[in-house]
Design an enzyme around this catalytic site. Structure first.
Site, PDB file in Angstrom:
ATOM      1  N   GLU A 198       0.795  -1.236   0.000  1.00 51.55           N
ATOM      2  CA  GLU A 198       0.000   0.000   0.000  1.00 51.55           C
ATOM      3  C   GLU A 198       0.821   1.277   0.000  1.00 51.55           C
ATOM      4  OE1 GLU A 198      -0.978  -2.642   1.548  1.00 51.55           O
ATOM      5  OE2 GLU A 198      -3.098  -2.921   1.112  1.00 51.55           O
ATOM      6  N   HIS A 258     -10.925  -4.869   9.948  1.00 52.25           N
ATOM      7  CA  HIS A 258     -11.667  -4.609   8.716  1.00 52.25           C
ATOM      8  C   HIS A 258     -12.867  -3.716   8.971  1.00 52.25           C
ATOM      9  CE1 HIS A 258      -9.382  -8.066   7.201  1.00 52.25           C
ATOM     10  NE2 HIS A 258      -9.690  -7.657   5.990  1.00 52.25           N
TER      11      HIS A 258
END
Lengths: 325, 343
Positions: free
Chosen positions: A60, A129
């Site tokens: 990322e 998440h």
């Protein structure tokens, strides 16, 4: 006219902009062959190929920086965070380079990057998440932050974000992708800095965004039956806050409630209350009420998870109390 | 790639290079050195501030790599960026003005020493966090192939040279970008300026595998080790890397073994490096070494040498005058350059 899912609306926006401008491209994990974790880029790879719908390795911070590098040399990247939480790994590049590079370079470069993806508390996805990151990025100078809540505003906002020459972070919500709505056939854009008046009213102003907008409207259904008259404002723009729209509303209602999904501490509501205190204090007949999620990681257990975020019954209770002051 | 270390010699290259080019290389290294020496003076005179990282000793790398590039190629650097910017063609006066924090600086005084940027010269920065510029450089290289394949640009592929130090090669962004650049055959040259010290951390104390160029193999790109004090050796390997990049074969890692003659920054007391180590490297000053090569091969005579020195001194003096006489930014412009609409 048929109804369109939110993920389709986002795809339409992406596709339309990619068709019009060959410098627009998408990158992220599984955006290509897989079609995106929530199908936002489904079939785009077949149409546009490897370079324009780029499947990245799991890196990322580096692919975010790569997007910034591509943006400063003339391209218009859309970075998909497979889950926005993963972008915590890209915080260095988002803060230092997406946010600050233009200013630090004295305007040498512009950074027309869009960072988008699913976030928020879902259904028992576990703490990592199920993150509420909008407040984390809020203070970074040089960023624009928006949150969509309907297929209609999702499409219009994403198109505008792609066209904007500044870095824009678009927070989508995991639980809203299956919302369906009819969309205009003609092309449309929505401004990145204007709140949406969801319901006009005169009694109390409820400011909200993203998934909580729907909880607010569910609460409003009940409140209307009890003869309450709330005005509901969907912020749309989390940075900058459309304080002008809040002002217009407070002039009428004099009472403000904010319903947000981010944690209470240092959240979006905290910022709004500070801004209201700065410039709209005299319009208030009561302290501003904020309903925020708990300052805890999202628990896995369903009951505990439910208790982490705000639900319609809490909104109804709070409105009753606020109006009674 | 075999396991032996091969350091290219300079002799063959000197015969293949025009005297104009050789003099240009010499002047560029001298400009870099003189500029940095002036920075030290100006810093101690209170004209520049904060963290200033000087490049003295590493000039062969900047000149050797960057003078092989075209104007349309990109350079991405670190906080030790003044000389990279000079080699790329950013005028000395714009850099000096930036260091003085003036409005006329290349970053309008908003960046300072660690944030030299110039869109006009395709100089992409200037980064304070180590490793941070590597993905930026990778993005510029991605843009290069995108421009060619998607935007149908028929010009030759633009190459990006990305500079960073030995300490950075233990950082994730380094490895992540080696991977992606090989995956997509990006026209990028990763130049590791291994000066063996990351502030006070000796390279061998932070790196389990100190030979950085060997790490390239794990990702599938060539890793070349070169004498970082030899400008022609660096030029030679860079030309090969550029050729590889422009032909679409992808990235190259160049590890230049070099040394910084001064501390990490002007604030660094530089107490950890032994005087024997410093003396050994000072004796290999790249500018003196190259000057000697030029003399021995009769490329340069005293008149020409004096002219170059005089010209460089004039450039630097002019840069200082320009910086001194330039205006400060105005408070009313405090928020300028934040967003595109703020211009």
């Amino acid at each position: 006219m048929s109804k369109v899912f939110m993920f389709d609306a986002l795809r339409e926006a992406t596709n339309e902009e990619m068709e019009k401008d060959a410098s627009v491209f998408v990158l992220g994990e599984d955006v290509g062959h897989y079609g995106g974790s929530y199908k936002v880029t489904k079939d785009l790879h077949a149409k546009y190929g490897d370079l324009r719908v780029l499947d990245t390795p799991i890196a990322e911070n580096s692919f975010m920086g790569m997007a910034v590098g591509a943006a400063i040399t003339g391209l218009r990247p859309i970075v998909e965070g497979m889950n926005m939480s993963f972008l915590l790994l890209a915080f260095n590049q988002i803060s230092n380079n997406a946010g600050m590079l233009r200013y630090t370079s004295g305007g040498n470069f512009k950074i027309p990057i869009v960072i988008r993806g699913p976030g928020g508390v879902g259904k028992q996805l576990g703490a990592e998440h199920s993150q509420r990151l909008e407040a984390y990025f809020q203070a970074i100078p040089g960023l624009k932050i928006i949150a969509c809540s309907t297929p209609y505003n999702a499409k219009g906002l994403l198109k505008s974000a792609i066209r904007d020459d500044n870095p824009v972070i678009l927070f989508e919500h995991v639980l809203l992708y299956n919302l369906k709505e009819e969309l205009p056939k003609l092309e449309y854009f929505l401004p990145l800095d204007k709140a949406e008046i969801v319901r006009t009213g005169n009694q109390v102003t409820i400011v909200t965004y993203s998934r909580m907008r729907h909880h607010v409207m569910e609460a409003v259904d009940t409140l209307i039956q009890e003869d309450y008259d709330p005005e509901v404002i969907d912020l749309i723009s989390l940075k900058p806050i459309d304080i002008a729209s809040i002002r217009k509303s407070l002039i009428k209602t004099h009472k403000l409630m904010i319903v947000e999904e981010c944690m209470k501490t240092g959240g979006i509501a905290a910022e709004i209350i500070a801004q209201v205190n700065d410039s709209l204090f005299d319009y208030l007949d009561a302290p501003v009420v904020r309903l925020s999620s708990q300052d805890i990681p999202t628990p896995y257990n369903g009951t505990l998870e439910k208790a982490t975020v705000i639900h319609p019954h809490q909104i109804i209770d709070s409105v009753r109390k606020l109006v009674a002051i | 790639m075999n396991d032996k270390i091969v350091l290219p010699s300079t002799l063959s290259s000197i015969n293949n290079t025009s005297s104009d080019t050789l003099l240009m290389l010499y002047k560029d290294m001298l400009l870099g050195r003189s500029f940095e020496n002036m920075c030290a003076q100006m810093y101690y005179r209170g004209k520049m501030f904060g963290f200033v990282h000087l490049y003295n000793g590493q000039e062969a790398v900047s000149t050797g790599v960057i003078k092989c590039l075209n104007n349309t190629d990109y350079v991405c650097s670190t906080y030790r960026d003044h000389v990279h910017a000079l080699s790329k063609g950013v005028p000395a006066n714009l850099i000096m003005a930036e260091l003085f924090g003036k409005e006329t600086g290349c970053s309008h005084g908003r960046g300072g020493s660690m944030h030299i940027f110039s869109a006009k010269h395709n100089f992409l920065g200037g980064f304070a966090f180590i490793g941070e510029g590597i993905p930026i450089a990778t993005g510029a290289a991605f843009q290069s192939i995108y421009r060619s394949h998607v935007l149908q640009d028929t010009n030759e592929l633009r190459v990006t040279a990305c500079f960073f130090g030995d300490g950075t090669t233990n950082n994730g962004q380094f490895f992540e970008c080696l991977n992606m650049s090989v995956l997509w055959k990006l026209p990028i040259i990763f130049v590791v300026e291994n000066n063996q010290w990351a502030i006070g951390m000796a390279h061998h104390r932070s790196s389990s595998s100190p030979e950085i160029h060997k790490k390239a193999k794990a990702f599938g790109l060539p890793g070349i080790e070169v004498d970082g004090m030899d400008v022609l050796a660096i030029r030679n390997v860079t030309q090969q890397a550029i050729k590889r990049a422009r032909s679409g074969e992808g990235p190259t890692l160049i590890e230049a073994l070099t040394y910084r003659f001064r501390g990490h920054s002007l604030a660094d007391p530089d107490e950890l490096r032994s005087s024997q180590e410093k003396d050994a490297w000072l004796a290999r000053d790249p500018i003196k070494y190259f000057k000697n090569c030029l003399s021995v091969n009769s490329i340069i005579d005293d008149n020409l040498l004096n002219k170059i020195h005089t010209d460089v001194k004039a450039d630097i003096d002019q840069a200082v005058s320009f910086a001194l006489s330039s205006p400060e930014p105005q408070i009313k412009d405090l928020k300028r350059y934040l967003f595109v609409e703020d211009t």
